[in-house]
Design a protein around this motif. Structure first.
Motif, mmCIF file in Angstrom:
data_model
loop_
_atom_site.group_PDB
_atom_site.id
_atom_site.type_symbol
_atom_site.label_atom_id
_atom_site.label_comp_id
_atom_site.label_asym_id
_atom_site.label_seq_id
_atom_site.Cartn_x
_atom_site.Cartn_y
_atom_site.Cartn_z
ATOM 1 N N GLU A 358 -30.787 4.085 28.453
ATOM 2 C CA GLU A 358 -30.934 2.683 28.463
ATOM 3 C C GLU A 358 -32.238 2.125 27.729
ATOM 4 O OE1 GLU A 358 -31.947 2.057 32.744
ATOM 5 O OE2 GLU A 358 -29.417 2.643 33.276
ATOM 6 N N SER A 359 -32.899 2.921 27.006
ATOM 7 C CA SER A 359 -33.990 2.527 26.338
ATOM 8 C C SER A 359 -33.669 2.742 24.844
ATOM 9 C CB SER A 359 -35.164 3.617 26.367
ATOM 10 O OG SER A 359 -36.053 3.374 25.276
ATOM 11 N N GLU A 360 -33.820 1.546 23.797
ATOM 12 C CA GLU A 360 -33.624 1.522 22.408
ATOM 13 C C GLU A 360 -34.650 1.892 21.860
ATOM 14 O OE1 GLU A 360 -32.111 -2.286 21.155
ATOM 15 O OE2 GLU A 360 -30.537 -2.342 22.437
ATOM 16 N N ARG A 361 -35.922 1.963 22.439
ATOM 17 C CA ARG A 361 -37.352 2.205 21.939
ATOM 18 C C ARG A 361 -37.877 3.205 22.616
ATOM 19 N NH1 ARG A 361 -38.825 -3.860 21.062
ATOM 20 N NH2 ARG A 361 -38.013 -3.889 23.070
ATOM 21 N N THR A 362 -38.139 4.543 22.362
ATOM 22 C CA THR A 362 -38.953 5.416 23.276
ATOM 23 C C THR A 362 -39.897 6.199 22.404
ATOM 24 O OG1 THR A 362 -36.698 6.012 24.090
ATOM 25 C CG2 THR A 362 -38.487 7.598 24.494
ATOM 26 N N ILE A 363 -41.035 6.377 23.155
ATOM 27 C CA ILE A 363 -42.275 6.964 22.803
ATOM 28 C C ILE A 363 -42.483 8.245 23.519
ATOM 29 C CG2 ILE A 363 -44.792 6.990 22.376
ATOM 30 C CD1 ILE A 363 -44.359 4.065 21.497
ATOM 31 N N VAL A 364 -42.826 9.271 23.090
ATOM 32 C CA VAL A 364 -43.148 10.625 23.943
ATOM 33 C C VAL A 364 -44.572 10.864 23.688
ATOM 34 C CG1 VAL A 364 -42.941 12.676 24.516
ATOM 35 C CG2 VAL A 364 -41.032 11.620 23.891
ATOM 36 N N CYS A 365 -45.536 10.827 24.649
ATOM 37 C CA CYS A 365 -46.986 11.107 24.369
ATOM 38 C C CYS A 365 -47.261 12.343 24.931
ATOM 39 C CB CYS A 365 -47.876 9.888 25.363
ATOM 40 S SG CYS A 365 -47.618 8.519 24.730
ATOM 41 N N TRP A 366 -48.065 13.287 24.682
ATOM 42 C CA TRP A 366 -48.266 14.428 25.104
ATOM 43 C C TRP A 366 -49.832 14.864 24.725
ATOM 44 C CZ3 TRP A 366 -45.151 14.088 20.800
ATOM 45 C CH2 TRP A 366 -45.701 14.880 19.609
ATOM 46 N N ALA A 367 -50.102 15.955 25.467
ATOM 47 C CA ALA A 367 -51.711 16.549 25.305
ATOM 48 C C ALA A 367 -51.468 17.999 25.574
ATOM 49 C CB ALA A 367 -52.707 15.910 26.158
ATOM 50 N N MET A 368 -52.722 18.381 25.965
ATOM 51 C CA MET A 368 -52.783 19.982 26.195
ATOM 52 C C MET A 368 -51.610 20.516 27.202
ATOM 53 S SD MET A 368 -55.440 20.007 24.155
ATOM 54 C CE MET A 368 -54.636 18.854 23.654
ATOM 55 N N GLY A 369 -51.188 19.771 28.071
ATOM 56 C CA GLY A 369 -50.200 20.549 29.143
ATOM 57 C C GLY A 369 -48.942 20.884 28.122
#
Length: 759
Positions: A358-369
């Motif tokens: 359903e998303s046209e614009r997606t961001i993935v954030c991440w860190a040490m995990g």
């Protein structure tokens, strides 16, 4: 009025445990911030200092690398940022009299918390071979000692030059310049221990080893996935960006083994309504088993491929390479294997898929995990696959967002702090400065420890940080450091690395971000790069803690003159007295910094170019964005064992311990706790409150033990456990590292619990 430092270590034998909280920030954060600031700085200094944090005419917070928007709040800081500032701007002092009163044998027994609470170091001090006390030393003598050791080495590669993420662009550029003119690429840095996996994966797949999004992109996204990250403690100002994204219609999925208060509800202290009620952030919480992220994204990719019209075929055709091989691997993803690897329910993954589609614009954030596992690079490549499938790179509201930890860790790498520099960077350095830099690769953090252990490295020089406290396999690392002929630390405050020394040791006290920096050329400023590639100025406003401090650029410049002598054609003295001369050279060496001195005068600074984001151009080996197809991996857990992740408490930043509480997790008055799911603990025979030793198990058969941890029944993912570092770094084998990046695998340590003998 500021309070005095603790005279003795606080007792941590009986931490108090309550229920975890479900909301972050709010009035408790304000109260705690003001209390800590008053203890360190007093009331007047607190106001004078905190109102300059992250302002366009102020100084950059020495904490995390989260960016600021163009419009700044009056109080543009978070609770943990305020703690970092208070610790640096403290009125407490560590003078030569302190070292005369405290022998090294006593300081070795002190906790990192106690050491850090003593205050700012006021003068350079020297520990002669065989001595029990550091003693005052002149700057001239200190540089002469370092020069004596460095020039006496059989090879420049017997020296190691480590950099912390607090180091400014100007100081980092000078340090790499000095090291390479001296003759080595041994430039390990804190990136090696955190986002090296991100850089490795993103460089291969997108051509740029940095994030591709801005704050504005977050505000425009339809879906934000936060994986392996706890912004409520580690990047609290990120919560404001997520709150604004939610108001704009975004949905948020968090993927984490632990429920974290900050992603449950954020009580924004900037508004009355926010403080009282707050805003729910999570739309879906996927409580994943440690190390199961690659399997999750692989299955999502299969499901996207199987959904008609879900793939951005025009983007894939025009801008990517390797799709067919990737697609074949993704289509082989197995539901049963994924459920076993992740610990998730099928319905949870299907709900996540609906949100993705359903998303046209997606961001993935991440860190040490995501970055501190054996298969971290493959995991982040799979995240990139996920974004490429639907064209979520190189357009507004979409992209990759690795959230950096320390305030200029990204900038240091941009300035050339890297043991494997590109030929293009070395060519530019040679053209600008007229010497031939070494072309062979140097050593990263893990290889540096091995070299010290094996007697192949003999001098260790650290620009900031707490190397001993941050690195894995504590007993091995400390023994390795003690084999060095000389250890040197450029520091503002004491930490564990100052009491685990080589045969000789120096502590060189430096200016902090909050301190005014006046050189012969007038008042100076330095620059930093945030997690989203924005470069801006940082200007301290407080009188230095002592008249005997030198700035980081001055320390490097004077050291270079002492070591390289008059034969060096580099204008080190000019660099010391006027940092604009450093920026002129950066402008001619580092792409994106053209006309540096003029552009940095703009309020808020400027944004570095990013080809995938700006042009949908991918400077990879293929000239396109690369799909990849690595085998799916996840940690295997033997019967009766747990998978441990090391993490921070809310009262710490990296290895700096501000206090002994972890408010959001319900822990007070102690740090030696292990969080275990109640059902797992009972199955292993350990009631809540039992004291256990944590013993890690690895293929080398060496017993690594962390004794005396209180078991806390906690809602972790099943089969998983969590405990604070640096206390648990002793459990992480030196050779247990991520493929390709060589980052320590601190987030997936197989452990067994044993009843503590004293319990």
């Amino acid at each position: 009025m500021a309070s005095k430092p603790p005279s003795g270590d606080p007792v941590q034998d009986a931490p108090q445990v309550g229920a975890p909280q479900h909301a972050a920030a709010g009035l408790p954060a304000i109260g705690h911030t003001l209390r800590v600031a008053q203890q360190q700085m007093g009331v007047a200094r607190t106001a004078r200092t905190l109102l300059k944090v992250n302002q366009k005419d102020g100084f950059d917070c020495p904490g995390c690398a989260w960016p600021e928007g163009d419009k700044r709040h009056l109080a543009e800081f978070c609770e943990n940022g305020a703690k970092a500032v208070a610790e640096e701007a403290t009125l407490r002092r560590v003078s030569p009299a302190f070292f005369a009163a405290h022998p090294l044998s006593e300081l070795e027994r002190r906790s990192g918390y106690w050491l850090g609470q003593q205050g700012r170091i006021t003068e350079p001090v020297y520990l002669p071979e065989g001595a029990e006390h550091y003693e005052a030393v002149s700057w001239e003598r200190a540089f002469a000692i370092i020069a004596e050791e460095l020039t006496g080495l059989s090879s420049p590669d017997e020296a190691l030059f480590y950099t912390s993420g607090r180091t400014s662009n100007e100081a980092a550029f000078l340090l790499q310049l000095f090291a390479r003119e001296f003759g080595t690429n041994n430039l390990p840095d804190c990136s090696n221990m955190c986002h090296e996996s991100s850089g490795s994966a993103l460089t291969e797949t997108l051509g740029v080893g940095k994030g591709s999004v801005s704050l504005e992109d977050l505000h425009q996204a339809d879906l934000i996935i936060v994986a392996g990250q706890n912004p409520g403690t580690n990047h609290p100002r990120m919560l404001s960006a997520l709150e604004l994204a939610k108001k704009s219609g975004a949905r948020i999925i968090s993927v984490n083994p632990l429920p974290e208060a900050g992603l449950g509800r954020f009580k924004n202290p900037q508004t009355p309504k926010g403080m009282l009620k707050g805003a729910a952030l999570n739309d879906l919480f996927l409580q994943i088993r440690i190390g199961g992220d690659q399997a999750l994204f692989r299955l999502l990719n299969r499901l996207v491929l199987e959904t008609e019209g879900a793939v951005d075929e025009a983007f894939v055709r025009e801008h990517t390479h390797g799709f067919e091989e990737f697609a074949a691997a993704a289509r082989a993803a197995d539901w049963d294997e994924t459920l076993a690897a992740t610990g998730l329910e099928r319905s949870e993954i299907e709900r996540a898929l609906r949100m993705v589609l359903e998303s046209e614009r997606t961001i993935v954030c991440w860190a040490m995990g995501l970055t501190q596992h054996k298969h971290s690079v493959a995991t982040i490549r799979e995240v990139v696959n996920f974004l490429l499938l639907r064209g979520n790179v190189g357009r507004p509201g979409a992209g990759v967002c690795p959230v950096r930890g320390h305030s200029n860790v990204q900038g240091d790498r941009t300035m050339g702090i890297f043991e494997r520099p590109s030929p293009a960077f070395l060519d530019a350095l040679e053209k600008e400065f007229g010497f031939a830099p070494p072309r062979h690769h140097g050593m990263d953090v893990v290889r540096s420890i091995r070299a010290l252990r094996d007697g192949e490295a003999k001098v260790f020089f650290a620009m900031g940080g707490n190397f001993v406290g941050a690195t894995p396999d504590t007993e091995v690392t400390e023994a390795a450091m003690r084999r060095a002929r000389l250890t040197v630390h450029v520091s503002t405050k004491l930490n564990r690395s100052h009491v685990v020394t080589g045969r000789r040791a120096l502590i060189l006290p430096t200016l902090g971000r909050t301190d005014k920096d006046v050189q012969r050329g007038g008042k100076q400023f330095v620059t930093v790069e945030d997690s989203m590639g924005l470069v801006h100025a940082s200007r301290g406003n407080l009188p230095p803690a002592s008249g005997r401090l030198l700035s980081e650029p001055a320390i490097v410049a004077r050291l270079a003159r002492a070591v390289l002598g008059p034969g060096s054609r580099t204008p080190w003295e000019d660099f010391e007295h006027d940092y604009a001369t450093i920026r002129d050279r950066i402008a001619r060496v580092v792409p994106g910094f053209e006309d540096f001195n003029r552009r940095i005068t703009r309020p808020g600074g400027f944004t570095l170019p990013h080809a995938p984001r700006d042009e949908r151009r991918f400077p990879t080996a293929t000239g396109k964005a690369n799909f990849t197809a690595a085998p799916v991996e996840y940690p295997e857990l033997p019967e009766g064992r747990l998978l441990l992740q090391t993490l921070r408490s809310h009262d710490q930043y990296n290895t700096t311990i501000y206090g002994l509480d972890d408010r959001y997790r319900g822990i007070r008055g102690g740090r030696r706790v292990v969080l275990v799911h109640a059902d797992d603990a009972r199955a292993l025979g350990f009631a809540d409150g039992t004291y256990v030793d944590l013993v890690s198990e690895w293929k080398d058969g060496v017993e690594r033990r962390a004794p005396g941890f209180r078991v806390v029944h906690y809602p972790t993912a099943r089969g998983c456990a969590a405990a604070y570092y640096p206390e648990t770094n002793v459990l992480v084998p030196l050779d247990a590292t991520a493929d390709t990046s060589n980052t320590p695998a601190s987030k997936s340590v197989v452990v067994r619990l044993e009843q503590s003998p004293s319990a």
